[in-house]
Design a protein around this motif. Structure first.
Motif, PDB file in Angstrom:
ATOM      1  N   GLN A 213       8.292   4.918   7.480  1.00 58.46           N
ATOM      2  CA  GLN A 213       7.042   4.161   8.251  1.00 58.46           C
ATOM      3  C   GLN A 213       6.095   4.103   7.212  1.00 58.46           C
ATOM      4  N   VAL A 214       5.694   5.089   6.758  1.00 61.37           N
ATOM      5  CA  VAL A 214       4.356   5.100   5.785  1.00 61.37           C
ATOM      6  C   VAL A 214       4.394   4.538   4.337  1.00 61.37           C
ATOM      7  N   VAL A 215       5.777   4.626   3.949  1.00 67.10           N
ATOM      8  CA  VAL A 215       6.024   4.027   2.539  1.00 67.10           C
ATOM      9  C   VAL A 215       5.340   2.785   2.229  1.00 67.10           C
ATOM     10  N   PRO A 216       5.445   1.700   3.044  1.00 65.01           N
ATOM     11  CA  PRO A 216       4.681   0.464   2.853  1.00 65.01           C
ATOM     12  C   PRO A 216       3.291   0.504   2.392  1.00 65.01           C
ATOM     13  N   PHE A 217       2.760   1.165   3.333  1.00 65.23           N
ATOM     14  CA  PHE A 217       1.257   1.483   3.236  1.00 65.23           C
ATOM     15  C   PHE A 217       0.847   2.251   2.026  1.00 65.23           C
ATOM     16  N   LEU A 218       1.556   3.190   1.784  1.00 63.77           N
ATOM     17  CA  LEU A 218       1.184   4.042   0.553  1.00 63.77           C
ATOM     18  C   LEU A 218       1.662   3.221  -0.690  1.00 63.77           C
ATOM     19  N   ALA A 219       2.581   2.490  -0.710  1.00 62.71           N
ATOM     20  CA  ALA A 219       3.074   1.718  -2.026  1.00 62.71           C
ATOM     21  C   ALA A 219       1.752   0.723  -2.282  1.00 62.71           C
ATOM     22  N   VAL A 220       1.357  -0.091  -1.221  1.00 64.33           N
ATOM     23  CA  VAL A 220       0.280  -0.862  -1.487  1.00 64.33           C
ATOM     24  C   VAL A 220      -1.001  -0.392  -1.885  1.00 64.33           C
ATOM     25  N   GLY A 221      -1.367   0.886  -1.405  1.00 66.49           N
ATOM     26  CA  GLY A 221      -2.349   1.577  -1.445  1.00 66.49           C
ATOM     27  C   GLY A 221      -2.233   2.263  -3.043  1.00 66.49           C
ATOM     28  N   ILE A 222      -1.369   2.695  -3.512  1.00 65.58           N
ATOM     29  CA  ILE A 222      -1.049   3.426  -4.881  1.00 65.58           C
ATOM     30  C   ILE A 222      -1.223   2.134  -6.001  1.00 65.58           C
ATOM     31  N   VAL A 223      -0.578   1.126  -5.597  1.00 72.64           N
ATOM     32  CA  VAL A 223      -0.555  -0.232  -6.580  1.00 72.64           C
ATOM     33  C   VAL A 223      -1.991  -0.575  -6.627  1.00 72.64           C
TER      34      VAL A 223
END
Length: 350
Positions: A213-223
């Motif tokens: 669930q949190v992977v999309p949020f973290l991926a956008v934040g990391i990029v």
């Protein structure tokens, strides 16, 4: 007679020094990535149940069923993935906050982001009867965002945000939200029971569904965070000079706030409040990389993941067969480092 402008002369010694510096930074990042791989293997192989390396490898690669597969694939692998993502997010968020505010004390915990996420989760449990940890992420993101905006607006006042005002605003917001949390959990038994297992800051009960669930949020934040290194370097020169160089300060700050909210909110939703990671990791990294945010950000991401996973492994071993929460271990490691930072930089005068 026409005078031709001479080509600028570049000092070969300076070029060689810069090339050696870049090579050293690349090599250091590779070493950190290798260390992260080792810690990930330890996280998968170490736990309350003793499993031989051969058993762990067989369960991880072949998955032939049985208790070993359940422990390795369904418990330790999601836990390791969660520690990797949470550590990377908190390390990045701390470096981003310190660069945005030009405040060496900036940290998701010190500036009220964790308190905002925790308050939103408590209210969701108490008033909306949310009991699934996977649903906490939406409320944690909302709470982290509101707290971040409130701290920045209070710290800005009528002018630019200053380190003193941001720290004071973060302290005030944290105090208010902590009071709200205490009032809710003391008067609502459902909220108390649900919140006490989340607020300790642990990776013990993280499931694969929560990580997904949190992977999309973290991926956008990391990029977004990794892409902001050059803009943060311009901001370090001061608002006036950065604007003269073409930097859009309002846009940089807005994107920084959104990125910090995504990283901190998602990380807090997964593991609960984990302190000191976002504070001490950028300072540790900066001692090697120097002030260039293009290197500080990726280093902070990797070192943050190493710190959280190492702390989780230590927590499993130090009280074996019981476990110590990862937030306790990071506090034990981070507090002395923070005290040393304060003493060295005389930050107590802020």
């Amino acid at each position: 007679m026409t005078m031709l402008a001479a080509d600028p002369v570049t000092d070969p010694a300076e070029e060689n020094a810069a090339a050696r510096r870049r090579s050293a930074l690349v090599a250091g990042l590779v070493v950190c990535l290798a260390a992260l791989g080792v810690v990930m293997l330890l996280s998968i192989g170490v736990g309350a149940r003793n499993l031989s390396p051969a058993t762990v490898w067989d369960a991880l690669v072949h998955g032939r069923g049985g208790e070993a597969e359940l422990i390795v694939r369904h418990l330790r692998v999601p836990r390791t993935a969660a520690g990797l993502l949470v550590g990377a997010a908190l390390g990045l968020a701390g470096a981003l906050m310190q660069a945005l505010t030009r405040n060496p004390l900036a940290d998701p915990g010190l500036l009220g982001v964790n308190a905002g996420a925790a308050c939103a989760v408590v209210c969701a449990i108490a008033f909306l009867r949310i009991t699934q940890p996977g649903a906490y992420v939406w409320f944690a993101l909302l709470g982290a965002g509101v707290a971040t905006v409130a701290v920045y607006l209070l710290g800005s006042g009528r002018g630019a945000a200053s380190p003193v005002r941001l720290v004071l605003a973060g302290t005030a917001i944290t105090a208010v939200l902590t009071g709200v949390i205490s009032a809710v959990v003391l008067t609502n038994s459902i909220a108390f029971n649900g919140f006490r297992s989340w607020t300790v800051g642990s990776l013990q009960n993280v499931t694969a569904s929560v990580v997904v669930q949190v992977v999309p949020f973290l991926a956008v934040g990391i990029v977004c965070a990794l892409a902001s290194g050059s803009a943060l370097n311009a901001m370090a020169l001061g608002d006036q000079l950065a604007t003269a160089l073409g930097a859009r300060m309002a846009r940089i700050r807005f994107l920084g706030i959104v990125t910090t909210t995504l990283l901190c909110g998602a990380a807090t939703a997964v593991a609960g409040p984990i302190t000191f990671v976002g504070l001490v990791v950028p300072h540790t990294v900066r001692a090697f990389t120097g002030p260039d945010n293009r290197w500080i950000l990726p280093y902070s991401m990797v070192v943050g993941a190493i710190l959280v996973l190492t702390s989780d492994v230590i927590g499993r071993v130090v009280l074996w067969p019981s476990e110590l929460e990862v937030s306790v271990v990071t506090a034990v490691i981070g507090a002395p480092v923070f005290i040393q930072i304060v003493r060295r930089r005389r930050l107590a005068q802020l």
